[in-house]
Write a protein that holds these residues in place. Structure first.
Motif, PDB file in Angstrom:
ATOM      1  N   CYS A  48       0.836  -1.219   0.000  1.00 21.25           N
ATOM      2  CA  CYS A  48       0.000   0.000   0.000  1.00 21.25           C
ATOM      3  C   CYS A  48       0.861   1.255   0.000  1.00 21.25           C
ATOM      4  O   CYS A  48       0.569   2.214  -0.721  1.00 21.25           O
TER       5      CYS A  48
ATOM      6  N   HIS B  67       2.307   1.894  -3.449  1.00 20.06           N
ATOM      7  CA  HIS B  67       1.289   2.397  -4.370  1.00 20.06           C
ATOM      8  C   HIS B  67       0.971   3.865  -4.093  1.00 20.06           C
ATOM      9  O   HIS B  67       0.777   4.652  -5.015  1.00 20.06           O
ATOM     10  N   LEU B  68       0.931   4.237  -2.836  1.00 21.77           N
ATOM     11  CA  LEU B  68       0.657   5.633  -2.501  1.00 21.77           C
ATOM     12  C   LEU B  68       1.828   6.534  -2.872  1.00 21.77           C
ATOM     13  O   LEU B  68       1.633   7.651  -3.350  1.00 21.77           O
TER      14      LEU B  68
ATOM     15  N   ARG C 289       1.865   6.869  -6.660  1.00 22.18           N
ATOM     16  CA  ARG C 289       0.564   7.310  -7.170  1.00 22.18           C
ATOM     17  C   ARG C 289       0.047   6.416  -8.302  1.00 22.18           C
ATOM     18  O   ARG C 289      -0.424   6.876  -9.327  1.00 22.18           O
ATOM     19  N   ARG C 290       0.201   5.122  -8.090  1.00 17.95           N
ATOM     20  CA  ARG C 290      -0.310   4.161  -9.062  1.00 17.95           C
ATOM     21  C   ARG C 290      -1.615   3.584  -8.538  1.00 17.95           C
ATOM     22  O   ARG C 290      -1.829   3.465  -7.337  1.00 17.95           O
ATOM     23  N   THR C 291      -2.468   3.211  -9.463  1.00 22.67           N
ATOM     24  CA  THR C 291      -3.713   2.560  -9.071  1.00 22.67           C
ATOM     25  C   THR C 291      -3.564   1.063  -9.310  1.00 22.67           C
ATOM     26  O   THR C 291      -2.780   0.625 -10.150  1.00 22.67           O
ATOM     27  N   LEU C 292      -4.315   0.301  -8.571  1.00 23.20           N
ATOM     28  CA  LEU C 292      -4.303  -1.136  -8.764  1.00 23.20           C
ATOM     29  C   LEU C 292      -5.036  -1.465 -10.058  1.00 23.20           C
ATOM     30  O   LEU C 292      -6.059  -0.875 -10.379  1.00 23.20           O
ATOM     31  N   SER C 293      -4.501  -2.394 -10.807  1.00 20.20           N
ATOM     32  CA  SER C 293      -5.146  -2.770 -12.059  1.00 20.20           C
ATOM     33  C   SER C 293      -5.557  -4.238 -11.997  1.00 20.20           C
ATOM     34  O   SER C 293      -4.864  -5.069 -11.411  1.00 20.20           O
TER      35      SER C 293
END
Length: 63
Positions: free
Chosen positions: A15, A18-19, A22-26
């Motif tokens: 987490c 990702h923060l 600044r990537r989103t989960l795909s």
């Protein structure tokens, strides 16, 4: 208890990364693993062909 702490640590690390980035989960899709296996097999076949081996289908009967 150690296993639970390790699992929570792993999730928090994911987490945080990702923060930070600044990537989103795909969503990879329901057949992601099947496609990955097919792609790996094709890469192995191409590698063997480059090394001079001839690759063809094998017809084996199973009992």
């Amino acid at each position: 208890m150690k296993g639970q702490i390790a699992s929570v640590h792993l999730l928090l690390t994911i987490c945080l990364q990702h923060l930070k980035n600044r990537r989103t989960l795909s969503y990879l899709g329901s057949n992601y693993l099947e496609e990955k296996q097919i792609n790996e097999e094709l890469k192995m076949i191409e590698f063997l062909k480059k090394k001079g081996y001839s690759i063809g289908p094998s017809y084996q009967q199973t009992a």
